[in-house]
Structures are given as structure tokens and as C-alpha cells.
Design a protein around this motif. Structure first.
Motif, PDB file in Angstrom:
ATOM      1  N   GLN A  22       0.822  -1.205   0.000  1.00 58.07           N
ATOM      2  CA  GLN A  22       0.000   0.000   0.000  1.00 58.07           C
ATOM      3  C   GLN A  22       0.858   1.258   0.000  1.00 58.07           C
ATOM      4  OE1 GLN A  22      -2.260  -0.916   3.488  1.00 58.07           O
ATOM      5  NE2 GLN A  22      -3.995  -1.692   2.293  1.00 58.07           N
ATOM      6  N   GLY A  69      -6.607   4.028  -4.809  1.00 54.84           N
ATOM      7  CA  GLY A  69      -7.501   3.489  -3.786  1.00 54.84           C
ATOM      8  C   GLY A  69      -8.093   2.149  -4.171  1.00 54.84           C
ATOM      9  N   PHE A  70      -8.453   2.010  -5.447  1.00 58.63           N
ATOM     10  CA  PHE A  70      -9.071   0.772  -5.913  1.00 58.63           C
ATOM     11  C   PHE A  70      -8.097  -0.398  -5.857  1.00 58.63           C
ATOM     12  CE2 PHE A  70     -10.432  -2.056  -9.428  1.00 58.63           C
ATOM     13  CZ  PHE A  70     -11.684  -2.395  -8.953  1.00 58.63           C
ATOM     14  N   PHE A  73      -6.185  -0.518  -1.872  1.00 57.93           N
ATOM     15  CA  PHE A  73      -6.868  -0.629  -0.588  1.00 57.93           C
ATOM     16  C   PHE A  73      -8.160  -1.436  -0.614  1.00 57.93           C
ATOM     17  CE2 PHE A  73      -4.200   3.097  -0.365  1.00 57.93           C
ATOM     18  CZ  PHE A  73      -3.582   2.925   0.857  1.00 57.93           C
ATOM     19  N   THR A  74      -8.520  -2.033  -1.734  1.00 60.64           N
ATOM     20  CA  THR A  74      -9.733  -2.855  -1.756  1.00 60.64           C
ATOM     21  C   THR A  74      -9.372  -4.320  -1.915  1.00 60.64           C
ATOM     22  OG1 THR A  74     -10.005  -2.581  -4.137  1.00 60.64           O
ATOM     23  CG2 THR A  74     -11.156  -1.020  -2.722  1.00 60.64           C
ATOM     24  N   LYS A  75     -10.288  -5.167  -1.485  1.00 63.37           N
ATOM     25  CA  LYS A  75     -10.099  -6.611  -1.588  1.00 63.37           C
ATOM     26  C   LYS A  75     -11.278  -7.234  -2.316  1.00 63.37           C
ATOM     27  CE  LYS A  75      -7.577  -8.689   1.752  1.00 63.37           C
ATOM     28  NZ  LYS A  75      -7.389  -9.473   2.934  1.00 63.37           N
ATOM     29  N   VAL A  76     -11.030  -8.367  -2.910  1.00 62.68           N
ATOM     30  CA  VAL A  76     -12.100  -9.187  -3.465  1.00 62.68           C
ATOM     31  C   VAL A  76     -12.473 -10.159  -2.354  1.00 62.68           C
ATOM     32  CG1 VAL A  76     -12.738 -10.792  -5.294  1.00 62.68           C
ATOM     33  CG2 VAL A  76     -11.128  -8.972  -5.767  1.00 62.68           C
ATOM     34  N   SER A  77     -13.599  -9.899  -1.703  1.00 59.80           N
ATOM     35  CA  SER A  77     -13.935 -10.671  -0.509  1.00 59.80           C
ATOM     36  C   SER A  77     -14.273 -12.116  -0.833  1.00 59.80           C
ATOM     37  CB  SER A  77     -15.096 -10.006   0.233  1.00 59.80           C
ATOM     38  OG  SER A  77     -16.222  -9.929  -0.615  1.00 59.80           O
ATOM     39  N   ASN A  82      -6.250  -9.443  -2.482  1.00 61.13           N
ATOM     40  CA  ASN A  82      -6.143  -8.029  -2.836  1.00 61.13           C
ATOM     41  C   ASN A  82      -6.525  -7.826  -4.291  1.00 61.13           C
ATOM     42  OD1 ASN A  82      -5.179  -7.263  -0.289  1.00 61.13           O
ATOM     43  ND2 ASN A  82      -3.147  -7.972  -0.865  1.00 61.13           N
ATOM     44  N   ARG A  83      -7.083  -6.656  -4.586  1.00 64.50           N
ATOM     45  CA  ARG A  83      -7.620  -6.379  -5.921  1.00 64.50           C
ATOM     46  C   ARG A  83      -6.530  -6.424  -6.989  1.00 64.50           C
ATOM     47  NH1 ARG A  83     -12.777  -6.266  -7.431  1.00 64.50           N
ATOM     48  NH2 ARG A  83     -13.243  -5.253  -5.486  1.00 64.50           N
TER      49      ARG A  83
END
Length: 104
Positions: A22, A69-70, A73-77, A82-83
Motif C-alpha cells: 500500500q 484506492g481501488f 486498498f480494496t479486496k475481493v472478498s 487483494n484487488r
């Protein structure tokens, strides 16, 4: 026996808030923004004034902030991934097709 910590998440190395991955995304995003915003501000300031330049530069920062940010800091739940790593796997999937034959 249960493990008291989450072993699948990233280590937050920088002040317990950001992981190294990050921090790299933030550093690259900040350097990209720093490379084009000052000249853009100077040009728009000459043409339309400093208020318009400030608004225009703020709007021009939004796409870079969204991308950082995409991916950072985002995840594929669904896959607990991690994205950016998920997108890398999806892009490499198309190169793994081939012709397979049975036997030697």
C-alpha cells in the motif's frame, strides 16, 4: 488449537497502518500527481485565475486517487485476495490456454 491472529492478511509494516504494498501504491500515486499538477496549476492560473486552477487540479487528481484506492486498498472478498493480485491473475489466465494432447 486456534490461531489468535489473522494469518491471511498483510503485515502492516508502516506505523501499523499501511502495508509495504500500500505504501508503494501511495508513493507512486503521489509522485505521478506531483509530476503533472504544478505545471497544470501554473497554466490554468495564467488563463483563469488561482481559484479555477485549484478546482481544475483537484478534479484532475481524482482519477489517480481512484486508481490508487481501488488497487491498493480494496479486496475481493469472495477470494480473500487483494484487488491488484486478483486482476494480475485474471490477466494471466488468457495466456495459459493451449493445445493439450494425450500421451507422449
Amino acid at each position: 488449537m486456534t490461531v489468535p491472529v489473522d494469518m491471511s492478511s498483510e503485515q502492516k509494516n508502516l506505523m501499523g497502518v499501511l502495508s509495504t504494498r500500500q505504501a508503494i501504491y501511495l508513493g507512486v500515486g503521489i509522485s505521478v500527481v506531483y509530476s503533472y499538477v504544478p505545471p497544470l496549476f501554473a497554466i490554468v492560473n495564467l488563463v483563469a485565475g488561482w481559484v479555477a486552477a485549484l478546482i481544475f487540479c483537484t478534479i484532475s487528481i481524482l482519477p489517480v486517487a481512484f486508481i490508487v484506492g481501488f488497487f491498493g486498498f480494496t479486496k475481493v472478498s469472495k477470494y480473500n485476495m487483494n484487488r491488484d493480485y486478483f486482476m494480475l491473475i485474471k490477466l494471466q489466465k488468457k495466456t495459459q490456454y493451449g493445445k493439450w494432447r494425450r500421451g507422449v
